[in-house]
Motif scaffolding. Sequence first.
Motif, PDB file in Angstrom:
ATOM      1  N   VAL A   1      -1.312   5.337   5.059  1.00  0.00           N
ATOM      2  CA  VAL A   1      -0.038   4.269   5.775  1.00  0.00           C
ATOM      3  C   VAL A   1       0.314   4.892   6.829  1.00  0.00           C
ATOM      4  CG1 VAL A   1       2.002   3.189   4.880  1.00  0.00           C
ATOM      5  CG2 VAL A   1       0.481   3.758   3.297  1.00  0.00           C
ATOM      6  N   TRP A   2       0.395   4.028   7.780  1.00  0.00           N
ATOM      7  CA  TRP A   2       0.660   4.368   9.190  1.00  0.00           C
ATOM      8  C   TRP A   2       2.000   3.395   9.698  1.00  0.00           C
ATOM      9  CZ3 TRP A   2      -0.797   8.687  12.344  1.00  0.00           C
ATOM     10  CH2 TRP A   2      -1.660   9.346  11.705  1.00  0.00           C
ATOM     11  N   LEU A   3       3.006   3.840  10.506  1.00  0.00           N
ATOM     12  CA  LEU A   3       3.787   3.203  10.992  1.00  0.00           C
ATOM     13  C   LEU A   3       3.459   2.862  12.465  1.00  0.00           C
ATOM     14  CD1 LEU A   3       6.884   2.247  11.228  1.00  0.00           C
ATOM     15  CD2 LEU A   3       7.488   4.031  12.194  1.00  0.00           C
TER      16      LEU A   3
ATOM     17  N   MET B   1      15.511  -2.164  12.283  1.00  0.00           N
ATOM     18  CA  MET B   1      13.930  -2.052  12.100  1.00  0.00           C
ATOM     19  C   MET B   1      13.211  -0.894  11.751  1.00  0.00           C
ATOM     20  SD  MET B   1      12.841  -4.854  15.374  1.00  0.00           S
ATOM     21  CE  MET B   1      11.270  -4.642  14.646  1.00  0.00           C
ATOM     22  N   ILE B   2      14.015   0.167  11.736  1.00  0.00           N
ATOM     23  CA  ILE B   2      13.518   1.798  11.379  1.00  0.00           C
ATOM     24  C   ILE B   2      14.312   2.374  10.167  1.00  0.00           C
ATOM     25  CG2 ILE B   2      13.137   4.022  12.229  1.00  0.00           C
ATOM     26  CD1 ILE B   2      11.129   2.092  13.385  1.00  0.00           C
ATOM     27  N   HIS B   3      15.734   2.122  10.074  1.00  0.00           N
ATOM     28  CA  HIS B   3      16.575   2.626   9.094  1.00  0.00           C
ATOM     29  C   HIS B   3      16.121   2.057   7.743  1.00  0.00           C
ATOM     30  CE1 HIS B   3      19.925   3.324   6.520  1.00  0.00           C
ATOM     31  NE2 HIS B   3      20.206   4.426   7.169  1.00  0.00           N
ATOM     32  N   PRO B   4      15.856   0.691   7.544  1.00  0.00           N
ATOM     33  CA  PRO B   4      15.448   0.408   6.299  1.00  0.00           C
ATOM     34  C   PRO B   4      14.172   0.948   5.911  1.00  0.00           C
ATOM     35  CG  PRO B   4      16.126  -1.372   7.840  1.00  0.00           C
ATOM     36  CD  PRO B   4      15.915  -0.216   8.617  1.00  0.00           C
ATOM     37  N   LEU B   5      13.356   1.232   6.773  1.00  0.00           N
ATOM     38  CA  LEU B   5      11.991   2.138   6.233  1.00  0.00           C
ATOM     39  C   LEU B   5      11.935   3.435   5.862  1.00  0.00           C
ATOM     40  CD1 LEU B   5       9.886   0.319   9.179  1.00  0.00           C
ATOM     41  CD2 LEU B   5      10.340  -0.637   6.927  1.00  0.00           C
ATOM     42  N   LEU B   6      13.272   4.073   6.248  1.00  0.00           N
ATOM     43  CA  LEU B   6      13.219   5.540   5.876  1.00  0.00           C
ATOM     44  C   LEU B   6      12.661   5.717   4.468  1.00  0.00           C
ATOM     45  CD1 LEU B   6      16.265   6.402   7.916  1.00  0.00           C
ATOM     46  CD2 LEU B   6      13.954   6.807   8.779  1.00  0.00           C
ATOM     47  N   SER B   7      12.011   6.796   4.429  1.00  0.00           N
ATOM     48  CA  SER B   7      11.634   7.294   3.084  1.00  0.00           C
ATOM     49  C   SER B   7      10.418   6.652   2.399  1.00  0.00           C
ATOM     50  CB  SER B   7      12.669   7.177   1.782  1.00  0.00           C
ATOM     51  OG  SER B   7      13.942   8.057   2.051  1.00  0.00           O
ATOM     52  N   TYR B   8      10.130   5.558   3.218  1.00  0.00           N
ATOM     53  CA  TYR B   8       8.724   4.713   2.831  1.00  0.00           C
ATOM     54  C   TYR B   8       7.701   5.654   3.178  1.00  0.00           C
ATOM     55  CZ  TYR B   8       5.339   1.342   1.380  1.00  0.00           C
ATOM     56  OH  TYR B   8       4.256   0.589   1.045  1.00  0.00           O
ATOM     57  N   GLY B   9       6.590   6.070   2.107  1.00  0.00           N
ATOM     58  CA  GLY B   9       5.735   7.266   2.272  1.00  0.00           C
ATOM     59  C   GLY B   9       4.767   6.783   3.396  1.00  0.00           C
ATOM     60  N   ILE B  10       4.639   7.520   4.611  1.00  0.00           N
ATOM     61  CA  ILE B  10       3.729   7.465   5.513  1.00  0.00           C
ATOM     62  C   ILE B  10       2.988   8.725   5.719  1.00  0.00           C
ATOM     63  CG2 ILE B  10       5.063   5.331   6.503  1.00  0.00           C
ATOM     64  CD1 ILE B  10       6.079   7.501   8.687  1.00  0.00           C
ATOM     65  N   LYS B  11       1.690   8.488   6.492  1.00  0.00           N
ATOM     66  CA  LYS B  11       0.881   9.558   6.791  1.00  0.00           C
ATOM     67  C   LYS B  11       1.284   9.869   8.482  1.00  0.00           C
ATOM     68  CE  LYS B  11      -2.430  12.404   6.073  1.00  0.00           C
ATOM     69  NZ  LYS B  11      -2.293  13.362   4.503  1.00  0.00           N
ATOM     70  N   GLY B  12       1.939   9.124   9.023  1.00  0.00           N
ATOM     71  CA  GLY B  12       2.246   9.231  10.505  1.00  0.00           C
ATOM     72  C   GLY B  12       2.509   7.979  11.149  1.00  0.00           C
ATOM     73  N   ALA B  13       2.887   8.205  12.609  1.00  0.00           N
ATOM     74  CA  ALA B  13       3.190   6.939  13.191  1.00  0.00           C
ATOM     75  C   ALA B  13       2.626   6.961  14.664  1.00  0.00           C
ATOM     76  CB  ALA B  13       4.616   7.150  13.594  1.00  0.00           C
TER      77      ALA B  13
ATOM     78  N   VAL C   1       0.921  -1.144   0.026  1.00  0.00           N
ATOM     79  CA  VAL C   1       0.164  -0.020  -0.002  1.00  0.00           C
ATOM     80  C   VAL C   1       0.931   1.179  -0.003  1.00  0.00           C
ATOM     81  CG1 VAL C   1      -1.835   1.287   1.136  1.00  0.00           C
ATOM     82  CG2 VAL C   1      -1.715  -1.331   1.475  1.00  0.00           C
ATOM     83  N   LEU C   2       0.523   2.218  -0.728  1.00  0.00           N
ATOM     84  CA  LEU C   2       1.325   3.397  -0.997  1.00  0.00           C
ATOM     85  C   LEU C   2       0.499   4.591  -0.469  1.00  0.00           C
ATOM     86  CD1 LEU C   2       3.270   3.298  -4.615  1.00  0.00           C
ATOM     87  CD2 LEU C   2       4.143   2.742  -2.023  1.00  0.00           C
ATOM     88  N   GLN C   3       1.006   5.376   0.251  1.00  0.00           N
ATOM     89  CA  GLN C   3       0.304   6.738   0.651  1.00  0.00           C
ATOM     90  C   GLN C   3      -0.280   7.675  -0.377  1.00  0.00           C
ATOM     91  OE1 GLN C   3      -0.394   7.857   3.714  1.00  0.00           O
ATOM     92  NE2 GLN C   3      -1.603   9.356   2.895  1.00  0.00           N
ATOM     93  N   GLN C   4      -1.649   7.594  -0.543  1.00  0.00           N
ATOM     94  CA  GLN C   4      -2.519   8.156  -1.432  1.00  0.00           C
ATOM     95  C   GLN C   4      -2.248   9.967  -1.535  1.00  0.00           C
ATOM     96  OE1 GLN C   4      -6.518   9.215  -1.203  1.00  0.00           O
ATOM     97  NE2 GLN C   4      -6.615   9.109   1.020  1.00  0.00           N
TER      98      GLN C   4
END
Length: 488
Positions: A110-112, A248-260, A37-40
């Motif tokens: 998309v949320w973390l 567990m966080i660094h690999p996700l950096l830049s993935y489009g999210i709305k928030g956490a 899923v990608l952030q709309q």
Amino acid sequence: MKILNVCKRILPIAMAFMIHNVQAKVELPSFFSDGMVLQQQSNVRIWGKSDKGKITVTTSWDKKKYEVQADAYGKWKVQVSTTVAGGPFTIEISDEDDLLSIQNVLLGEVWLASGQSNMEMPLKGFKNQPVHHSDEAVKNSDNDNIRFFNVENTSWGEPLDNVKGQWLAASPVSAMNFSATAYFFAKELYEKLNVPVAIIQSDWGGTPVEAWMSTAALKPFAKKIKINSVGNAAYDKKVEPTGLYNGMIHPLLSYGIKGAIWYQGESNRSAPALYGKLFPAMVKQWRQDWEIGDFAFYYVQIAPYSSLKPDETKPQALQLDRFSPYLREYQLRAQQDIPNSGMAVLTDVGSASTIHPPDKETVGKRLSYWALNKTYGKTDIHYSGPVFKSQKLKGSTLVLSFDYAEGLFLRNGVSGNFEIAGKDAVFYPADAVVKDADIHVSSPNVKKPVAVRYAFKSWVEGDVFNTYNLPASTFKTDDWTDSDLFKE
């Protein structure tokens, strides 16, 4: 060109953590895969590696093509535009020889979700620790528009580029292993927004905040937090500073999210003042590293809980119980230190017998109220219980005023959670009476009061609410400190 389905070509991922196939030249992190899923309505990044220089990315929702040149190390990153929520769509990624097709892609929110065991606790519960209403939730969970990517637990000495994980849609088979808090959060968002909702779940039980922080974020705390370098290898312990950020966080950096959303703090109870500085520093660094601005960050205040079992007097447990209300107080203060943040209060849904409150539905919903109002503009949804604002002395009574105090009431008509003290800092149980939007606090033992504390024990059952049935946090009106508690 050979068309390769990403999900079918995922092999067991070695610690190098990049998807690889001997027939393919394009490598992608595991989260760029079928079912993603990608952030709309956003500009999101897609990246990978290739042994060819030129990469073309084609998105089916708008038929646009993006071209990017890999660098000298074969790395490439491209920013693509997403449209309004919908799907399923396809993303094609090609170089001169190969074409990868990522299928069943949705556009949505998309949320973390991160933290320790209370975020990790699945819908099916832990052993001998059930989640309330989990059977019903799992039975009715079938929904292709709610999807989870659960990051495998990894503590690493240096920042990694990839994680192990797989996109799964909610179903009675999969949902039982989703974070219960995150699932109820996602479910509420889906029902109110009517768009796909995705959770990237990156959490690990029994972990302190410093494990989730980068080396840069911990640099100002070097005298208090020691980073034990092991190089490009796994840490033996999950609690090592920077280990979970790296893995567990660094690999996700830049993935489009709305928030956490974040549920953590129990492992930092022994140093509440230090936590009060580490936690905002972590959020600040995550936001800087993600490079998408001050994304929404909503977190959970740890619930009341007693480490002591009946008739126990263990010194360590006694000390942790003494620290717990201070940690909740520092979590309350963090809202002022972290822009675009909000805290879900749990003073009424803790459990005296377990550090894992079973009512995860209330937790997820209270996080969703912040997101729906503050992030999505649904102003008819209320998100905060009463928040202490000021006090004034009236005779021998302290009159407390609150924000978010509409319909202020005591759940049982009376409260046993207030204490009052004079300048000697000796607190006595106090009477509390609601008058309009204020609470009048007094005790015959304190003729000249200067301070009040509410729910300032390790285990309490919160009883101050507003008309929206949202509880007040633990709070204190004094700035007195205990030297044993506030050594950093």
